[in-house]
Design a protein around this motif. Structure first.
Motif, short mmCIF file in Angstrom:
data_model
loop_
_atom_site.label_atom_id
_atom_site.label_comp_id
_atom_site.label_asym_id
_atom_site.label_seq_id
_atom_site.Cartn_x
_atom_site.Cartn_y
_atom_site.Cartn_z
N LYS A 1 0.82 -1.21 0.00
CA LYS A 1 0.00 0.00 0.00
C LYS A 1 0.86 1.27 0.00
O LYS A 1 0.49 2.28 -0.61
N LYS B 1 0.78 4.11 -2.98
CA LYS B 1 0.57 5.52 -2.65
C LYS B 1 1.70 6.37 -3.18
O LYS B 1 1.48 7.45 -3.74
N PRO C 1 -4.35 5.21 -7.26
CA PRO C 1 -5.47 5.10 -6.32
C PRO C 1 -5.94 3.66 -6.21
O PRO C 1 -5.88 2.88 -7.17
N PHE C 2 -6.43 3.31 -5.03
CA PHE C 2 -6.97 1.95 -4.83
C PHE C 2 -7.93 1.97 -3.65
O PHE C 2 -7.94 2.90 -2.84
N SER C 3 -8.76 0.96 -3.60
CA SER C 3 -9.70 0.81 -2.49
C SER C 3 -9.82 -0.66 -2.14
O SER C 3 -9.27 -1.54 -2.84
N LYS C 4 -10.56 -0.96 -1.08
CA LYS C 4 -10.74 -2.34 -0.64
C LYS C 4 -11.52 -3.16 -1.66
O LYS C 4 -11.46 -4.39 -1.65
N GLN C 5 -12.26 -2.49 -2.55
CA GLN C 5 -13.06 -3.20 -3.55
C GLN C 5 -12.23 -3.65 -4.75
O GLN C 5 -12.68 -4.47 -5.54
N ASP C 6 -11.03 -3.10 -4.90
CA ASP C 6 -10.19 -3.46 -6.03
C ASP C 6 -9.49 -4.79 -5.78
O ASP C 6 -9.35 -5.23 -4.63
N THR D 1 -2.47 -5.61 0.29
CA THR D 1 -1.91 -4.28 0.54
C THR D 1 -0.96 -4.23 1.74
O THR D 1 -0.09 -3.35 1.79
N HIS E 1 -8.81 -2.42 -11.00
CA HIS E 1 -9.81 -1.58 -10.36
C HIS E 1 -11.22 -2.09 -10.63
O HIS E 1 -11.52 -2.55 -11.74
N ASP F 1 -13.91 4.44 -12.86
CA ASP F 1 -14.88 3.81 -11.94
C ASP F 1 -16.15 3.38 -12.65
O ASP F 1 -16.79 2.42 -12.26
#
Length: 263
Positions: free
Chosen positions: A50, A54, A59-64, A70, A84, A141
């Motif tokens: 992670k 960064k 960019p990233f999220s828990k849904q990716d 991470t 993504h 997205d």
């Protein structure tokens, strides 16, 4: 004593481990990051996935979908992949489908995630621009896609005597032929004319014009015609076989190499 020696040994091992971690933490490493199918190389001193993402501005999220996870320390690994999550808004022939989720970035694979297959002649649009099945959509997205299904017609060429079903989303006969890799030209007999409006179920003829010499009723007639068979060519030349007429070569045979036909 043995206890003191053991403690010294453990302390020594611990110091080595700490030193190794500090060395790794401060050493520059090359990491390959594959983002939505596209690869990039970065240099970093970061260890955790992670932190590397960064630092790279990705960019990233828990849904990716991220591999390794991470919180993984990139001590031995050298590749990070991230796909993504995207919500797909797809309309087929202007009728919207229920939105679905895809982690794919190639257009054809995105459609497969929604249970949609592409067929020859179909047209796919992204923001009113035509794209191919192998187009890279990137990692936005939301992706708005429009699929226009092709209409089918029957195509007759020199290579077959039975019209073959083909599909196209063309507006004219000429466009339908180009979809099949056939460029209208003066050397082709095209029926109906290439500027004719395309309509589903129609039959389109595209055959090479040949210079033929037809011997009939004691005279020679020079014509430019074409077709999959002698009979086809004679009909298009305005000299159809009638009643008990026969031709040499026979009506169901291919056009002769020398172009001579006897009736």
């Amino acid at each position: 004593t043995m206890k003191r020696k053991s403690k010294r040994l453990l302390a020594g091992i611990l110091m080595i481990l700490i030193g190794s971690v500090l060395f790794l933490a401060n050493s520059q490493r090359t990491i390959r990051i594959i983002v939505d199918g596209e690869s990039r190389i970065i240099s970093t001193r970061r260890l955790m996935v992670k932190a590397i993402l960064k630092e790279a501005g990705i960019p990233f999220s828990k849904q990716d979908r991220i591999y390794p996870r991470t919180n993984y320390w990139m001590i031995g690994a050298r590749v990070i992949t991230i796909a993504h999550r995207a919500e797909i808004d797809l309309s087929i022939d202007a009728a919207p489908m229920t939105p679905f989720v895809s982690f794919e970035s190639i257009a054809g694979n995105v459609l497969l995630d929604g249970g949609v297959k592409l067929f020859p002649g179909d047209q796919l649009f992204l923001n009113d621009t035509t794209i191919q099945a192998d187009f890279h959509l990137g990692g936005s997205d939301t992706k708005d896609l429009l699929l226009q299904r092709a209409d089918c017609f029957f195509l007759l060429t020199d290579s077959n005597s039975i019209p073959q079903e083909r599909c196209s989303s063309a507006k004219t006969v000429g466009e339908a032929l180009r979809d099949q890799g056939i460029s209208p030209s003066k050397s082709l007999l095209i029926l109906p004319d290439e500027g004719t409006d395309f309509s589903p179920g129609m039959t389109i003829t595209a055959v090479k014009l040949r210079q033929l010499r037809v011997y009939v009723n004691g005279i020679y007639i020079d014509v430019a015609s074409g077709g999959a068979t002698v009979g086809d060519a004679l009909v298009r030349a305005g000299i159809p076989l009638q009643g008990a007429d026969v031709s040499i070569p026979a009506a169901n045979e291919s056009l002769p190499e020398d172009g001579n036909i006897l009736i």
